[in-house]
Design a protein around this motif. Structure first.
Motif, PDB file in Angstrom:
ATOM      1  N   GLY A 112      29.964  47.366  40.075  1.00 55.58           N
ATOM      2  CA  GLY A 112      29.370  46.719  41.248  1.00 55.58           C
ATOM      3  C   GLY A 112      30.293  45.750  41.962  1.00 55.58           C
ATOM      4  N   ARG A 113      31.474  45.519  41.441  1.00 60.85           N
ATOM      5  CA  ARG A 113      32.406  44.582  42.095  1.00 60.85           C
ATOM      6  C   ARG A 113      33.152  45.293  43.225  1.00 60.85           C
ATOM      7  NH1 ARG A 113      33.419  40.654  37.682  1.00 60.85           N
ATOM      8  NH2 ARG A 113      31.310  40.523  36.873  1.00 60.85           N
ATOM      9  N   VAL A 114      33.493  44.508  44.233  1.00 56.61           N
ATOM     10  CA  VAL A 114      34.253  45.044  45.369  1.00 56.61           C
ATOM     11  C   VAL A 114      35.662  44.447  45.333  1.00 56.61           C
ATOM     12  CG1 VAL A 114      34.389  45.156  47.888  1.00 56.61           C
ATOM     13  CG2 VAL A 114      32.154  45.327  46.737  1.00 56.61           C
ATOM     14  N   ALA A 115      36.653  45.337  45.317  1.00 51.33           N
ATOM     15  CA  ALA A 115      38.043  44.895  45.155  1.00 51.33           C
ATOM     16  C   ALA A 115      38.922  45.382  46.290  1.00 51.33           C
ATOM     17  CB  ALA A 115      38.595  45.428  43.831  1.00 51.33           C
ATOM     18  N   VAL A 116      39.756  44.471  46.802  1.00 48.24           N
ATOM     19  CA  VAL A 116      40.798  44.846  47.756  1.00 48.24           C
ATOM     20  C   VAL A 116      42.131  44.865  46.999  1.00 48.24           C
ATOM     21  CG1 VAL A 116      42.167  44.004  49.723  1.00 48.24           C
ATOM     22  CG2 VAL A 116      39.671  43.966  49.843  1.00 48.24           C
ATOM     23  N   ILE A 117      42.884  45.943  47.196  1.00 48.45           N
ATOM     24  CA  ILE A 117      44.217  46.034  46.590  1.00 48.45           C
ATOM     25  C   ILE A 117      45.225  46.301  47.700  1.00 48.45           C
ATOM     26  CG2 ILE A 117      45.715  47.336  45.011  1.00 48.45           C
ATOM     27  CD1 ILE A 117      43.243  48.127  43.429  1.00 48.45           C
ATOM     28  N   THR A 118      46.223  45.441  47.846  1.00 47.41           N
ATOM     29  CA  THR A 118      47.272  45.726  48.835  1.00 47.41           C
ATOM     30  C   THR A 118      48.446  46.417  48.139  1.00 47.41           C
ATOM     31  OG1 THR A 118      48.486  43.621  48.636  1.00 47.41           O
ATOM     32  CG2 THR A 118      46.601  43.665  50.150  1.00 47.41           C
ATOM     33  N   GLY A 119      49.067  47.334  48.869  1.00 42.74           N
ATOM     34  CA  GLY A 119      50.124  48.152  48.262  1.00 42.74           C
ATOM     35  C   GLY A 119      49.519  49.163  47.296  1.00 42.74           C
ATOM     36  N   ALA A 120      48.328  49.670  47.644  1.00 43.16           N
ATOM     37  CA  ALA A 120      47.578  50.557  46.732  1.00 43.16           C
ATOM     38  C   ALA A 120      48.100  51.991  46.734  1.00 43.16           C
ATOM     39  CB  ALA A 120      46.089  50.544  47.105  1.00 43.16           C
ATOM     40  N   GLY A 121      49.045  52.293  47.632  1.00 43.49           N
ATOM     41  CA  GLY A 121      49.494  53.679  47.744  1.00 43.49           C
ATOM     42  C   GLY A 121      50.520  54.084  46.699  1.00 43.49           C
ATOM     43  N   ARG A 123      43.264  53.032  40.359  1.00 39.31           N
ATOM     44  CA  ARG A 123      42.653  53.995  39.415  1.00 39.31           C
ATOM     45  C   ARG A 123      41.909  53.249  38.303  1.00 39.31           C
ATOM     46  NH1 ARG A 123      48.229  57.381  39.328  1.00 39.31           N
ATOM     47  NH2 ARG A 123      47.728  58.926  40.928  1.00 39.31           N
ATOM     48  N   ARG A 124      42.520  52.197  37.775  1.00 38.76           N
ATOM     49  CA  ARG A 124      41.917  51.451  36.671  1.00 38.76           C
ATOM     50  C   ARG A 124      40.637  50.728  37.123  1.00 38.76           C
ATOM     51  NH1 ARG A 124      43.180  49.925  31.061  1.00 38.76           N
ATOM     52  NH2 ARG A 124      41.412  48.584  30.627  1.00 38.76           N
ATOM     53  N   PHE A 125      40.701  50.081  38.292  1.00 40.40           N
ATOM     54  CA  PHE A 125      39.516  49.377  38.814  1.00 40.40           C
ATOM     55  C   PHE A 125      38.367  50.373  39.001  1.00 40.40           C
ATOM     56  CE2 PHE A 125      41.321  45.364  41.207  1.00 40.40           C
ATOM     57  CZ  PHE A 125      41.798  44.867  40.012  1.00 40.40           C
ATOM     58  N   ALA A 126      38.676  51.529  39.598  1.00 38.07           N
ATOM     59  CA  ALA A 126      37.615  52.529  39.842  1.00 38.07           C
ATOM     60  C   ALA A 126      37.050  53.020  38.517  1.00 38.07           C
ATOM     61  CB  ALA A 126      38.185  53.697  40.656  1.00 38.07           C
ATOM     62  N   ALA A 127      37.922  53.223  37.528  1.00 32.65           N
ATOM     63  CA  ALA A 127      37.457  53.691  36.214  1.00 32.65           C
ATOM     64  C   ALA A 127      36.559  52.652  35.546  1.00 32.65           C
ATOM     65  CB  ALA A 127      38.659  53.998  35.321  1.00 32.65           C
ATOM     66  N   GLU A 128      36.757  51.373  35.905  1.00 32.13           N
ATOM     67  CA  GLU A 128      35.924  50.308  35.323  1.00 32.13           C
ATOM     68  C   GLU A 128      34.716  49.987  36.207  1.00 32.13           C
ATOM     69  OE1 GLU A 128      37.192  47.191  33.021  1.00 32.13           O
ATOM     70  OE2 GLU A 128      39.233  47.909  32.703  1.00 32.13           O
ATOM     71  N   GLY A 129      34.481  50.804  37.243  1.00 30.80           N
ATOM     72  CA  GLY A 129      33.240  50.692  38.009  1.00 30.80           C
ATOM     73  C   GLY A 129      33.320  49.991  39.343  1.00 30.80           C
ATOM     74  N   LYS A 149      34.208  49.181  43.368  1.00 31.23           N
ATOM     75  CA  LYS A 149      34.424  49.842  44.658  1.00 31.23           C
ATOM     76  C   LYS A 149      35.772  49.309  45.152  1.00 31.23           C
ATOM     77  CE  LYS A 149      29.650  50.381  46.126  1.00 31.23           C
ATOM     78  NZ  LYS A 149      28.939  49.740  44.972  1.00 31.23           N
ATOM     79  N   VAL A 150      36.684  50.232  45.473  1.00 29.91           N
ATOM     80  CA  VAL A 150      38.055  49.811  45.752  1.00 29.91           C
ATOM     81  C   VAL A 150      38.431  50.054  47.214  1.00 29.91           C
ATOM     82  CG1 VAL A 150      40.471  50.035  45.063  1.00 29.91           C
ATOM     83  CG2 VAL A 150      38.669  50.416  43.372  1.00 29.91           C
ATOM     84  N   VAL A 151      38.942  49.007  47.845  1.00 32.47           N
ATOM     85  CA  VAL A 151      39.494  49.132  49.189  1.00 32.47           C
ATOM     86  C   VAL A 151      41.018  49.173  49.044  1.00 32.47           C
ATOM     87  CG1 VAL A 151      39.703  48.075  51.464  1.00 32.47           C
ATOM     88  CG2 VAL A 151      37.533  47.924  50.207  1.00 32.47           C
TER      89      VAL A 151
END
Ligand code: NAI
Length: 250
Positions: free
Chosen positions: A7-16, A25-31, A33-35
């Motif tokens: 349920g957490r919302v995360a922004v990652i810069t340089g995500a490419g 990938r790790r944040f999404a695997a732990e549930g 929502k990734v920007v």
């Protein structure tokens, strides 16, 4: 995998690429929502697609773009829990104090340090409204120790990230916002590969100083970022978090 970020919302810069991609990938695997934010539209969109998140193309040195990206995150998902301010560039060639030109110096400060200032500036107000948030800023082991390889503009930029993270961690602790600096050792990513391709002996020189005897894989850094992002690190802020194979302890 444990759903620590459900349920957490995360922004990652340089995500490419590299550390950012592994963390998406790790944040999404732990549930979470990734920007995924990146300057590179192709790799950034690919990352977002893979993790089922949102892609926002932005140059993190552009103030308006940074303000917009956090606003768009909140517009889309209703909140902002985690900001992993990670985008960065490697040192210019022959980055010694005697040879680095002022333009090259300024460019490194802009991408590696000013971007973190901007991301914190525009992430924090959203977190203040929630009374909670976790910010992780990517510094480097070279922020805490001198490196034999010349990288004066890079080291200085990362030292700035470390000092800023400590200051913000202290300043916003009572508002429930934790700010920690991540200090990776050398990590096997395109950034490092590019550096070593230009100067193959540099890799060997580096390796000698790493007690674990190898470079990190991006997934090993992502595991540390997920810890800092989650409530498992709830008593940690203003921290210098070294994930460096022992390089700074030797
Ligand atoms: P990378 O080169 O694999 O990925 C960096 C990403 O940032 C790329 O996708 C690139 O397009 C993006 N980017 C660059 N400038 C940008 C801008 N102005 N706006 C938006 N996006 C931008 O690099 P890596 O290795 O994953 O590095 C990530 C962070 O970790 C950087 O801050 C780097 O300085 C730091 N770091 C890396 C280490 C390593 O050995 N790879 C060691 C210590 C720190």
């Amino acid at each position: 995998m444990t759903q620590r970020l459900d349920g957490r919302v995360a922004v990652i810069t340089g995500a490419g690429s590299g550390i950012g991609l592994a963390t998406a990938r790790r944040f999404a695997a732990e549930g979470a929502k990734v920007v995924c934010v990146d300057l590179d539209a192709e790799t950034g969109a690919k990352a977002a697609n893979e993790v089922g998140g949102l892609f926002l193309q932005a140059d993190v040195t552009d103030e308006e773009a940074v303000r917009d990206l956090f606003q768009r995150t909140v517009d889309e998902y209703g909140r902002l829990d985690i900001a992993f301010n990670n985008a960065g560039i490697s040192p210019p060639d022959d980055d010694s104090i005697l040879t680095t030109g002022l333009d090259a110096w300024k460019r490194v400060q802009e991408v590696n340090l000013t971007s973190v200032y901007l991301c914190c500036k525009y992430a924090i107000p959203h977190m203040q409204r929630q009374g909670k948030g976790s910010i992780i800023n990517t510094a480097s082991f070279v922020a805490v120790m001198g490196a034999a390889t010349s990288q004066i503009s890079y080291s200085a930029s990362k030292g700035g990230v470390l000092a800023m993270s400590r200051e913000l961690g202290v300043q916003f602790a009572r508002e429930g916002i934790r700010v920690n600096a991540l200090c990776p050792g050398p990590v096997n990513t395109p950034l490092l590969q590019e550096l070593f391709a230009k100067d193959p002996e540099r890799a060997a020189r580096r390796l000698v100083h790493i007690p674990l005897g190898r470079f990190a894989e991006p997934e090993e850094i992502a595991a540390a970022v997920a810890f800092l992002a989650s409530d498992d690190s709830s008593f940690m802020t203003a921290n210098t978090f070294l994930v460096d194979g022992g390089i700074s302890g030797a």
